[in-house]
Write an enzyme that holds these catalytic residues in place. Structure first.
Site, PDB file in Angstrom:
ATOM      1  N   GLY A   1       0.787  -1.226   0.000  1.00  0.00           N
ATOM      2  CA  GLY A   1       0.000   0.000   0.000  1.00  0.00           C
ATOM      3  C   GLY A   1       0.818   1.274   0.000  1.00  0.00           C
ATOM      4  O   GLY A   1       0.299   2.370   0.142  1.00  0.00           O
TER       5      GLY A   1
ATOM      6  N   GLY B   1       2.753   2.315  -2.469  1.00  0.00           N
ATOM      7  CA  GLY B   1       2.832   2.945  -3.792  1.00  0.00           C
ATOM      8  C   GLY B   1       3.858   2.337  -4.732  1.00  0.00           C
ATOM      9  O   GLY B   1       4.311   2.989  -5.663  1.00  0.00           O
ATOM     10  N   LYS B   2       4.232   1.069  -4.517  1.00  0.00           N
ATOM     11  CA  LYS B   2       5.231   0.440  -5.389  1.00  0.00           C
ATOM     12  C   LYS B   2       4.688   0.266  -6.804  1.00  0.00           C
ATOM     13  O   LYS B   2       5.345   0.575  -7.780  1.00  0.00           O
ATOM     14  CB  LYS B   2       5.660  -0.917  -4.810  1.00  0.00           C
ATOM     15  CG  LYS B   2       6.281  -0.808  -3.436  1.00  0.00           C
ATOM     16  CD  LYS B   2       6.819  -2.129  -2.939  1.00  0.00           C
ATOM     17  CE  LYS B   2       5.744  -3.171  -2.692  1.00  0.00           C
ATOM     18  NZ  LYS B   2       4.843  -2.831  -1.580  1.00  0.00           N
ATOM     19  N   THR B   3       3.456  -0.232  -6.865  1.00  0.00           N
ATOM     20  CA  THR B   3       2.831  -0.431  -8.175  1.00  0.00           C
ATOM     21  C   THR B   3       2.677   0.914  -8.879  1.00  0.00           C
ATOM     22  O   THR B   3       2.931   1.046 -10.075  1.00  0.00           O
ATOM     23  CB  THR B   3       1.453  -1.086  -7.994  1.00  0.00           C
ATOM     24  OG1 THR B   3       1.604  -2.194  -7.121  1.00  0.00           O
ATOM     25  CG2 THR B   3       0.896  -1.556  -9.311  1.00  0.00           C
TER      26      THR B   3
ATOM     27  N   HIS C   1     -12.541   5.929  33.155  1.00  0.00           N
ATOM     28  CA  HIS C   1     -11.338   5.316  32.602  1.00  0.00           C
ATOM     29  C   HIS C   1     -10.673   6.275  31.598  1.00  0.00           C
ATOM     30  O   HIS C   1      -9.479   6.577  31.714  1.00  0.00           O
ATOM     31  CB  HIS C   1     -11.726   3.992  31.924  1.00  0.00           C
ATOM     32  CG  HIS C   1     -10.596   3.264  31.284  1.00  0.00           C
ATOM     33  ND1 HIS C   1     -10.058   2.115  31.804  1.00  0.00           N
ATOM     34  CD2 HIS C   1      -9.899   3.516  30.153  1.00  0.00           C
ATOM     35  CE1 HIS C   1      -9.081   1.694  31.027  1.00  0.00           C
ATOM     36  NE2 HIS C   1      -8.959   2.540  30.007  1.00  0.00           N
ATOM     37  N   GLU C   2     -11.453   6.753  30.644  1.00  0.00           N
ATOM     38  CA  GLU C   2     -10.883   7.638  29.623  1.00  0.00           C
ATOM     39  C   GLU C   2     -10.436   8.958  30.240  1.00  0.00           C
ATOM     40  O   GLU C   2      -9.401   9.504  29.864  1.00  0.00           O
ATOM     41  CB  GLU C   2     -11.885   7.893  28.493  1.00  0.00           C
ATOM     42  CG  GLU C   2     -12.292   6.640  27.702  1.00  0.00           C
ATOM     43  CD  GLU C   2     -11.117   5.842  27.178  1.00  0.00           C
ATOM     44  OE1 GLU C   2     -10.049   6.441  26.894  1.00  0.00           O
ATOM     45  OE2 GLU C   2     -11.236   4.606  27.075  1.00  0.00           O
TER      46      GLU C   2
ATOM     47  N   HIS D   1      -6.976   8.505  31.594  1.00  0.00           N
ATOM     48  CA  HIS D   1      -5.906   8.662  30.593  1.00  0.00           C
ATOM     49  C   HIS D   1      -5.676  10.152  30.317  1.00  0.00           C
ATOM     50  O   HIS D   1      -4.545  10.612  30.236  1.00  0.00           O
ATOM     51  CB  HIS D   1      -6.326   8.027  29.259  1.00  0.00           C
ATOM     52  CG  HIS D   1      -6.302   6.525  29.251  1.00  0.00           C
ATOM     53  ND1 HIS D   1      -5.203   5.799  29.606  1.00  0.00           N
ATOM     54  CD2 HIS D   1      -7.249   5.615  28.858  1.00  0.00           C
ATOM     55  CE1 HIS D   1      -5.470   4.501  29.460  1.00  0.00           C
ATOM     56  NE2 HIS D   1      -6.716   4.359  29.012  1.00  0.00           N
TER      57      HIS D   1
ATOM     58  N   ASP E   1      -4.213  -1.521  27.396  1.00  0.00           N
ATOM     59  CA  ASP E   1      -3.343  -0.487  27.969  1.00  0.00           C
ATOM     60  C   ASP E   1      -2.118  -1.140  28.602  1.00  0.00           C
ATOM     61  O   ASP E   1      -0.990  -0.720  28.391  1.00  0.00           O
ATOM     62  CB  ASP E   1      -4.073   0.299  29.075  1.00  0.00           C
ATOM     63  CG  ASP E   1      -5.244   1.090  28.527  1.00  0.00           C
ATOM     64  OD1 ASP E   1      -5.241   1.398  27.327  1.00  0.00           O
ATOM     65  OD2 ASP E   1      -6.154   1.401  29.323  1.00  0.00           O
TER      66      ASP E   1
HETATM   67  N1  LIG Z   1       2.826   7.571  -2.471  1.00  0.00           N
HETATM   68  C1  LIG Z   1       1.595   7.594  -2.958  1.00  0.00           C
HETATM   69  N2  LIG Z   1       1.115   8.683  -3.577  1.00  0.00           N
HETATM   70  C2  LIG Z   1      -0.131   8.697  -4.063  1.00  0.00           C
HETATM   71  N3  LIG Z   1      -0.980   7.662  -3.996  1.00  0.00           N
HETATM   72  C3  LIG Z   1      -0.565   6.544  -3.404  1.00  0.00           C
HETATM   73  C4  LIG Z   1       0.739   6.449  -2.858  1.00  0.00           C
HETATM   74  N4  LIG Z   1       0.879   5.232  -2.321  1.00  0.00           N
HETATM   75  C5  LIG Z   1      -0.262   4.581  -2.540  1.00  0.00           C
HETATM   76  N5  LIG Z   1      -1.145   5.349  -3.181  1.00  0.00           N
HETATM   77  C6  LIG Z   1      -2.513   4.983  -3.566  1.00  0.00           C
HETATM   78  O1  LIG Z   1      -2.783   3.700  -3.056  1.00  0.00           O
HETATM   79  C7  LIG Z   1      -3.011   2.776  -4.095  1.00  0.00           C
HETATM   80  C8  LIG Z   1      -2.352   1.458  -3.782  1.00  0.00           C
HETATM   81  O2  LIG Z   1      -0.969   1.600  -3.845  1.00  0.00           O
HETATM   82  P1  LIG Z   1      -0.050   0.551  -4.622  1.00  0.00           P
HETATM   83  O3  LIG Z   1      -0.850  -0.561  -5.178  1.00  0.00           O
HETATM   84  O4  LIG Z   1       0.822   1.283  -5.552  1.00  0.00           O
HETATM   85  O5  LIG Z   1       0.784   0.036  -3.401  1.00  0.00           O
HETATM   86  P2  LIG Z   1       1.827  -1.160  -3.402  1.00  0.00           P
HETATM   87  O6  LIG Z   1       2.967  -0.682  -2.571  1.00  0.00           O
HETATM   88  O7  LIG Z   1       2.100  -1.616  -4.759  1.00  0.00           O
HETATM   89  O8  LIG Z   1       1.038  -2.204  -2.568  1.00  0.00           O
HETATM   90  P3  LIG Z   1       0.971  -3.789  -2.800  1.00  0.00           P
HETATM   91  O9  LIG Z   1       2.258  -4.309  -2.268  1.00  0.00           O
HETATM   92  O10 LIG Z   1      -0.207  -4.142  -1.960  1.00  0.00           O
HETATM   93  O11 LIG Z   1       0.765  -4.001  -4.241  1.00  0.00           O
HETATM   94  C9  LIG Z   1      -2.457   3.412  -5.339  1.00  0.00           C
HETATM   95  O12 LIG Z   1      -3.165   2.998  -6.461  1.00  0.00           O
HETATM   96  C10 LIG Z   1      -2.639   4.877  -5.060  1.00  0.00           C
HETATM   97  O13 LIG Z   1      -3.918   5.275  -5.447  1.00  0.00           O
HETATM   98 ZN   LIG Z   2      -7.622   2.594  28.383  1.00  0.00          ZN
END
Ligand SMILES: Nc1ncnc2c1ncn2[C@@H]1O[C@H](COP(=O)(O)OP(=O)(O)OP(=O)(O)O)[C@@H](O)[C@H]1O
Ligand SMILES: [Zn+2]
Length: 740
Positions: A335, A337-339, A552-553, A556, A630
């Site tokens: 997630g 942004g590698k893809t 409780h809250e 904190h 906690d």
């Molecule tokens: N750095 C970023 N800038 C802008 N958008 C981002 C960025 N990173 C992630 N996103 C958003 O999140 C979506 C998912 O990211 P992406 O698939 O590129 O992640 P990934 O690292 O390839 O994850 P995975 O390993 O799950 O494939 C992207 O399509 C984009 O819309």
């Molecule tokens: Zn607590």
């Protein structure tokens, strides 16, 4: 929090990782085909579907709430029907899916079929017309889905099947019903049976339940007359049949393959032509992503610039005899942004882009994975210059095995190595591979001339998160006064996909509230939702529990307020969310790249505040189980301070590799060390925790009045922000709008 309350960076990071894991699991491509990607990304699609689903349920909910229709309106419906009035009908039907219907025959003696005159009458035509309009059908779809859902769960299967949307009544019964109610309008007669219906209702005046059922039957009758529902039903039947046909076909293919392998015919690949899949290529004009769309991971972007430059003008490099890498590994958590980065490389260079996932090369059949690799590279080579992106490369390039069980597991990886070695000078192909488990990769893949460049992608820092927020807020209608930096501060550990999700959730919330802009409060709401799950709509009905949560809250909160090094408070609430009954949240003033001993200690003290408060107010016999998380976080900090961070004078700076066999609960298992050392570590951890507990107790005893006042205000208002907390603690009057 009670149970989950404190936003710690680690917790945030873990949670966000978890949520992106989930989303990637949901959006994961099915294996067996090269994915054709659109630039929207697969995650986006899943989200769209999800938001669509929420909308539909909301619509139905709204319709249900709106049900206020007078029975007189129901009876005169044919002449003044409009969509708004029909929505409540839908809600009736919706309810009808759950309550038992009263057979219409019980109420009407006339059992004749539907007359031709009626079918041709204006009334009938009008009803038919309205039933076919779009808004109505949309609602209808939700209801039918509900019915089919029941069907698949095995409820009332046969009966529902026989009538489709019509509920439990058979088609001819419903025909009769409609006929009875709507007399031929052309003859000028009033709908006599409508009068009967009214009388019937009056007969049951005071018996709301029966009246309700009558109305349901009535509305049902309308729907059953619309042929489009049957179409919907038959569509499902046809889909079902098609599905079965596909299953049978697959079974046939598999059996055939198994047979041919068993009989030793063919290489195992020859017989597979039927499963041959051509990889999909994404044309340059379809790769709209550029580096401008990728924010917050600038270092990685800079490193890939070189690759883009090479792809744009390879001659510049080859003339000098310079060799650019053939393969670049993008390493980082899901997630992040590698893809997106890989796509941006192709987009910037304007070259063809091939995308596939390592899991698509799984060895379903002998040699199939290797064949797919060959196909992929063949197609790529035909293009001359291009980018190949292999997501989850670890699933194809995992360490080769010598296992007897997987004799062919090596073929795919060998093929990949061979292909990369085989690039000739004039093939300007860059292979980008993405992984989050680089240590799982086969070493051979990382040798010179293969994936010899590694680009690490790190979670975005404060500025990065702000940039990503700006990017996605720019895509929705957002309030210009949003303090984006504050939101960025409060989202430590969020990655690009999380932030995109956050903005989307906020926009959905704003739309649901009927607002014209996405505002700051929506973003905070969405952040809490992303972090802790959806908010419970209603207050917990038990007063005692609420008081307990409030103290409780407030505990904190008071400890955090009076502890100098504690992370600044953001808000405190006793509204339940996910598994937590309430929580206190914090937002650091600035990005924390390092934790000091004082800060860690403060964090422990604040964590202790919840239980200490319970003990002071209700007595040690009446403390609840709500503080377990906690304690868990406090124990984790204490353990790390003693065994890893050199923050205990007694133990010193030695790092102890302690195996926690209880998932980090803090009840540690120490290996390899002498009993004396083990004991000492144990007692140091215990001391740190005890001191923390004592400090929290001292603060709460010293500020008992403020603690009580804060709990009282929490009971009254449920949620207090940092300014309101300050007012209460300073003994000023707090007057804000009370939540419903
Ligand atoms: N750095 C970023 N800038 C802008 N958008 C981002 C960025 N990173 C992630 N996103 C958003 O999140 C979506 C998912 O990211 P992406 O698939 O590129 O992640 P990934 O690292 O390839 O994850 P995975 O390993 O799950 O494939 C992207 O399509 C984009 O819309
Ligand atoms: Zn607590």
């Amino acid at each position: 929090m009670l149970s989950n309350s404190i936003y710690q960076p680690q917790v945030v990071a873990a949670l966000s990782q978890f949520s992106s894991l989930l989303s990637s699991a949901r959006s994961g491509s099915s294996s067996g085909t090269y994915r054709r990607v659109n630039t929207q990304g697969t995650n986006r699609k899943t989200k769209q579907i999800a938001s669509q689903a929420t909308k539909e349920t909301d619509e139905v909910k709204k319709a249900t709430e709106e049900y206020k229709m007078d029975i007189n309106d129901v009876i005169s419906l044919p002449s003044q029907i409009n969509i708004q009035e029909l929505s409540p009908h839908m809600s009736l039907i919706h309810k009808g899916c759950h309550v038992s219907h009263v057979s219409t025959d019980t109420f009407f003696e006339n059992k004749s079929g539907l007359s031709e005159e009626f079918v041709n009458s204006d009334v009938h035509q009008e009803v038919q017309r309205i039933l076919r309009t779009e808004p109505f059908r949309k609602l209808l779809k939700t209801c039918t889905n509900n019915l089919y859902y029941q069907q698949t769960r095995g409820f009332k299967t046969q009966r529902l099947k026989s009538v489709g949307i019509g509920g439990q009544k058979s088609d001819s019964e419903l025909n009769k019903f409609v006929n009875i109610l709507f007399q031929d309008k052309t003859s000028g007669q009033k709908p006599v049976e409508g009068e009967k219906f009214k009388a019937m209702l009056q007969k049951h005046a005071g018996d709301h339940a029966t009246q309700q059922e009558l109305k349901i039957s009535f509305a049902d009758g309308y729907l059953a007359r619309d042929p489009s529902h049957k179409k919907h039903y038959f569509d499902n039947v046809i889909q079902g049949l098609l599905k079965s046909a596909v299953y049978l076909f697959c079974l046939y293919v598999i059996l055939k393959l198994v047979a041919s392998n068993l009989m030793g015919r063919g290489s195992g690949v020859g017989g597979l032509s039927i499963l041959k899949q051509e990889p999909f290529e994404i044309a340059p004009e379809d790769v709209h992503v550029t580096f401008d769309d990728v924010k917050g991971i600038d270092t990685a972007k800079d490193e890939l610039m070189e690759v883009v430059d090479f792809l744009k003008d390879p001659d510049k490099y080859t003339v000098l005899g310079a060799k650019l890498p053939k393969g670049v590994l993008l390493v980082g958590p899901p997630g992040i942004g590698k893809t997106l980065l890989a796509r941006a490389v192709a987009g910037e260079a304007g070259v063809p882009f091939f995308q596939c996932s390592g899991s698509e090369f799984d060895e379903m059949f002998v040699g199939l994975g290797a064949k797919r690799i060959r196909d992929l590279f063949r197609q790529a080579k035909e293009k001359g210059t291009c980018v190949i992106f292999i997501d989850e490369i670890d699933s194809v390039g995992a360490k080769r095995t010598s296992s007897e069980l997987h004799p062919y597991a090596n073929q795919t990886i060998n093929q990949l190595l061979a292909e990369m070695d085989g690039f000739s000078q004039n093939e300007n192909i860059i292979v980008l591979g993405a992984t989050n488990r680089i240590d799982h990769l086969d070493k051979a893949l990382r040798r010179k001339g293969r994936f010899d460049v590694e680009v690490r992608v790190f979670p975005p820092d404060l500025k990065g998160r702000k940039d990503i927020l700006d990017l996605y807020l720019g895509k929705v209608k957002a309030d210009k006064n949003i303090k984006v930096e504050d939101i960025a501060k409060g989202t430590t550990g969020f990655n690009g996909a999380d932030i995109q999700d956050l903005v989307n959730q906020a926009a959905l919330k704003a739309a649901m509230e009927g607002e014209d802009l996405v505002r700051e409060k929506h973003l905070y709401w969405a952040r809490d939702k992303v972090l802790m799950g959806p908010e419970n709509k209603n207050k917990i009905p038990d007063e005692n529990t609420n008081w307990n949560t409030a103290y409780h809250e407030a505990g904190h909160t008071i400890v955090a307020y009076f502890t100098k090094e504690a992370t600044p408070l953001h808000q405190v609430t006793i509204r339940a969310r996910g598994v937590s009954l309430g929580h206190t949240s914090f937002i650091p003033d600035s990005e924390e790249y390092n934790q000091t001993k004082a800060k860690l200690t403060a964090e422990m003290d604040v964590a202790m505040g919840g239980r200490v408060a319970e003990e002071i107010i209700f007595g040690s016999d009446h403390v609840t189980t709500g503080a377990s998380s906690d304690f868990q976080s406090a124990s984790r900090i204490a353990t790390a301070m003693v065994t890893k961070l050199g923050m205990s004078d007694k133990i010193g700076v030695r790092v102890f590799d302690i195996q926690q066999q209880d998932g980090g609960l803090g009840f540690i298992m120490v290996n390899q060390y002498s009993e004396a050392v083990t004991k000492e570590i144990d007692s140091e951890i215990k001391r740190l925790l005890q001191e923390s507990y004592d400090r929290a107790k001292k603060i709460l005893t010293n500020h008992a009045e403020q603690h009580k006042e804060l709990a009282k205000m929490l009971m009254k208002y449920e949620t207090l922000n940092k300014e309101e907390i300050k007012l209460v603690i300073d003994g000023k009057k707090l007057d804000k709008k009370v939540f419903s």
